[in-house]
Scaffold this motif. Structure first.
Motif, PDB file in Angstrom:
ATOM      1  N   ARG A   1     -58.488  -8.399  47.495  1.00  0.00           N
ATOM      2  CA  ARG A   1     -59.710  -9.016  48.046  1.00  0.00           C
ATOM      3  C   ARG A   1     -59.324 -10.210  48.907  1.00  0.00           C
ATOM      4  NH1 ARG A   1     -64.790  -7.596  45.519  1.00  0.00           N
ATOM      5  NH2 ARG A   1     -65.529  -8.959  47.168  1.00  0.00           N
ATOM      6  N   PHE A   2     -60.015 -10.371  50.032  1.00  0.00           N
ATOM      7  CA  PHE A   2     -59.689 -11.411  50.992  1.00  0.00           C
ATOM      8  C   PHE A   2     -60.963 -11.982  51.600  1.00  0.00           C
ATOM      9  CE2 PHE A   2     -56.380  -8.292  50.715  1.00  0.00           C
ATOM     10  CZ  PHE A   2     -55.220  -9.043  50.631  1.00  0.00           C
ATOM     11  N   THR A   3     -60.860 -13.184  52.141  1.00  0.00           N
ATOM     12  CA  THR A   3     -61.958 -13.797  52.874  1.00  0.00           C
ATOM     13  C   THR A   3     -61.434 -14.247  54.229  1.00  0.00           C
ATOM     14  OG1 THR A   3     -63.081 -14.549  50.875  1.00  0.00           O
ATOM     15  CG2 THR A   3     -63.652 -15.675  52.920  1.00  0.00           C
ATOM     16  N   ALA A   4     -62.101 -13.809  55.275  1.00  0.00           N
ATOM     17  CA  ALA A   4     -61.791 -14.264  56.626  1.00  0.00           C
ATOM     18  C   ALA A   4     -62.730 -15.419  56.945  1.00  0.00           C
ATOM     19  CB  ALA A   4     -61.985 -13.131  57.627  1.00  0.00           C
ATOM     20  N   THR A   5     -62.189 -16.468  57.542  1.00  0.00           N
ATOM     21  CA  THR A   5     -62.987 -17.633  57.922  1.00  0.00           C
ATOM     22  C   THR A   5     -62.772 -17.904  59.399  1.00  0.00           C
ATOM     23  OG1 THR A   5     -62.682 -18.571  55.713  1.00  0.00           O
ATOM     24  CG2 THR A   5     -63.447 -20.071  57.435  1.00  0.00           C
ATOM     25  N   ASN A   6     -63.875 -18.082  60.121  1.00  0.00           N
ATOM     26  CA  ASN A   6     -63.753 -18.392  61.541  1.00  0.00           C
ATOM     27  C   ASN A   6     -63.767 -19.912  61.744  1.00  0.00           C
ATOM     28  OD1 ASN A   6     -66.474 -19.308  61.684  1.00  0.00           O
ATOM     29  ND2 ASN A   6     -67.214 -17.289  62.291  1.00  0.00           N
ATOM     30  N   PRO A   7     -63.445 -20.380  62.933  1.00  0.00           N
ATOM     31  CA  PRO A   7     -63.396 -21.831  63.170  1.00  0.00           C
ATOM     32  C   PRO A   7     -64.730 -22.550  62.978  1.00  0.00           C
ATOM     33  CG  PRO A   7     -62.210 -20.669  64.904  1.00  0.00           C
ATOM     34  CD  PRO A   7     -62.933 -19.629  64.077  1.00  0.00           C
ATOM     35  N   ARG A   8     -65.846 -21.818  63.003  1.00  0.00           N
ATOM     36  CA  ARG A   8     -67.166 -22.424  62.811  1.00  0.00           C
ATOM     37  C   ARG A   8     -67.572 -22.477  61.349  1.00  0.00           C
ATOM     38  NH1 ARG A   8     -66.836 -18.848  66.348  1.00  0.00           N
ATOM     39  NH2 ARG A   8     -68.093 -17.285  65.304  1.00  0.00           N
ATOM     40  N   GLY A   9     -66.705 -21.962  60.458  1.00  0.00           N
ATOM     41  CA  GLY A   9     -66.979 -22.003  59.026  1.00  0.00           C
ATOM     42  C   GLY A   9     -67.615 -20.749  58.459  1.00  0.00           C
ATOM     43  N   GLY A  10     -67.862 -19.758  59.301  1.00  0.00           N
ATOM     44  CA  GLY A  10     -68.415 -18.495  58.805  1.00  0.00           C
ATOM     45  C   GLY A  10     -67.368 -17.734  58.015  1.00  0.00           C
ATOM     46  N   THR A  11     -67.822 -17.011  56.996  1.00  0.00           N
ATOM     47  CA  THR A  11     -66.891 -16.255  56.170  1.00  0.00           C
ATOM     48  C   THR A  11     -67.337 -14.806  56.041  1.00  0.00           C
ATOM     49  OG1 THR A  11     -68.030 -16.807  54.106  1.00  0.00           O
ATOM     50  CG2 THR A  11     -66.227 -18.278  54.807  1.00  0.00           C
ATOM     51  N   LEU A  12     -66.356 -13.948  55.776  1.00  0.00           N
ATOM     52  CA  LEU A  12     -66.607 -12.535  55.583  1.00  0.00           C
ATOM     53  C   LEU A  12     -65.589 -12.038  54.563  1.00  0.00           C
ATOM     54  CD1 LEU A  12     -67.639 -10.075  58.178  1.00  0.00           C
ATOM     55  CD2 LEU A  12     -65.629  -9.476  56.860  1.00  0.00           C
ATOM     56  N   ASP A  13     -66.082 -11.477  53.475  1.00  0.00           N
ATOM     57  CA  ASP A  13     -65.203 -10.935  52.443  1.00  0.00           C
ATOM     58  C   ASP A  13     -64.872  -9.484  52.765  1.00  0.00           C
ATOM     59  OD1 ASP A  13     -65.327 -13.308  50.989  1.00  0.00           O
ATOM     60  OD2 ASP A  13     -67.079 -12.650  49.867  1.00  0.00           O
ATOM     61  N   PHE A  14     -63.645  -9.089  52.462  1.00  0.00           N
ATOM     62  CA  PHE A  14     -63.259  -7.695  52.636  1.00  0.00           C
ATOM     63  C   PHE A  14     -62.180  -7.345  51.625  1.00  0.00           C
ATOM     64  CE2 PHE A  14     -60.509 -10.125  55.402  1.00  0.00           C
ATOM     65  CZ  PHE A  14     -59.271  -9.514  55.340  1.00  0.00           C
ATOM     66  N   GLY A  15     -61.882  -6.056  51.522  1.00  0.00           N
ATOM     67  CA  GLY A  15     -60.913  -5.631  50.514  1.00  0.00           C
ATOM     68  C   GLY A  15     -60.300  -4.290  50.828  1.00  0.00           C
ATOM     69  N   THR A  16     -59.772  -3.687  49.799  1.00  0.00           N
ATOM     70  CA  THR A  16     -59.030  -2.438  49.956  1.00  0.00           C
ATOM     71  C   THR A  16     -59.901  -1.192  49.920  1.00  0.00           C
ATOM     72  OG1 THR A  16     -58.673  -2.269  47.577  1.00  0.00           O
ATOM     73  CG2 THR A  16     -56.987  -3.452  48.862  1.00  0.00           C
ATOM     74  N   GLY A  17     -61.142  -1.331  49.504  1.00  0.00           N
ATOM     75  CA  GLY A  17     -62.007  -0.171  49.367  1.00  0.00           C
ATOM     76  C   GLY A  17     -61.783   0.572  48.066  1.00  0.00           C
ATOM     77  N   ALA A  18     -61.166  -0.115  47.102  1.00  0.00           N
ATOM     78  CA  ALA A  18     -60.924   0.499  45.792  1.00  0.00           C
ATOM     79  C   ALA A  18     -62.246   0.884  45.138  1.00  0.00           C
ATOM     80  CB  ALA A  18     -60.151  -0.467  44.896  1.00  0.00           C
TER      81      ALA A  18
END
Length: 144
Positions: free
Chosen positions: A18-35
């Motif tokens: 599981r991971f979280t991507a963060t953009n320079p404006r502070g927005g986040t998006l969680d993603f993963g392996t699809g398990a």
């Protein structure tokens, strides 16, 4: 003059797969392996979303100034292959399903829709242009 050409995100591991991507404006998006049981997007699904989303933004700006759509859906699909070139997607397809209700500006919006999709694909959408043109991806490991 400020350089606005740089784009970046930071990806941080939050747990196994599981991971979280963060953009320079502070927005986040969680993603993963699809398990099993994981409903977050996989990286491949994020790529498909980026392909559709990039053109969707361009098309929405061009058409919605004339009329508000009653339906605006973009479906994106591809086929995952594993061959002598490695794992990748082929047969990428972005399909727009857009309907405008009767009313002022709707005919104009319907008329420019195909041109807006074509212009986004051919010139404006950074995501599809990058995929189609092909851009080397550099990887590195830094300690710390």
């Amino acid at each position: 003059m400020t350089d606005n050409s740089s784009r970046s995100v930071t990806v941080e591991r939050t747990s196994t797969g599981r991971f979280t991507a963060t953009n320079p404006r502070g927005g986040t998006l969680d993603f993963g392996t699809g398990a099993a049981g994981d409903t977050t997007f996989t990286p491949v699904e994020l790529l498909l979303a980026a392909l559709g989303g990039c053109t969707a933004v361009d098309v929405d700006v061009a058409t919605s100034r004339h009329a508000e759509p009653s339906r605006f859906t973009v479906s994106v699909a591809g086929t995952k292959v594993d061959d002598e070139l490695g794992q990748r997607l082929t047969d990428l397809a972005v399909t727009f399903h857009v309907t405008f209700p009767d009313g002022e500006g709707a005919e104009r919006a319907r008329a420019i829709l195909p041109r807006a999709v074509r212009t986004s694909h051919d010139r404006l959408c950074t995501v599809s242009r990058t995929v189609e043109v092909g851009t080397p991806v550099a990887t590195a490991v830094e300690e710390g």
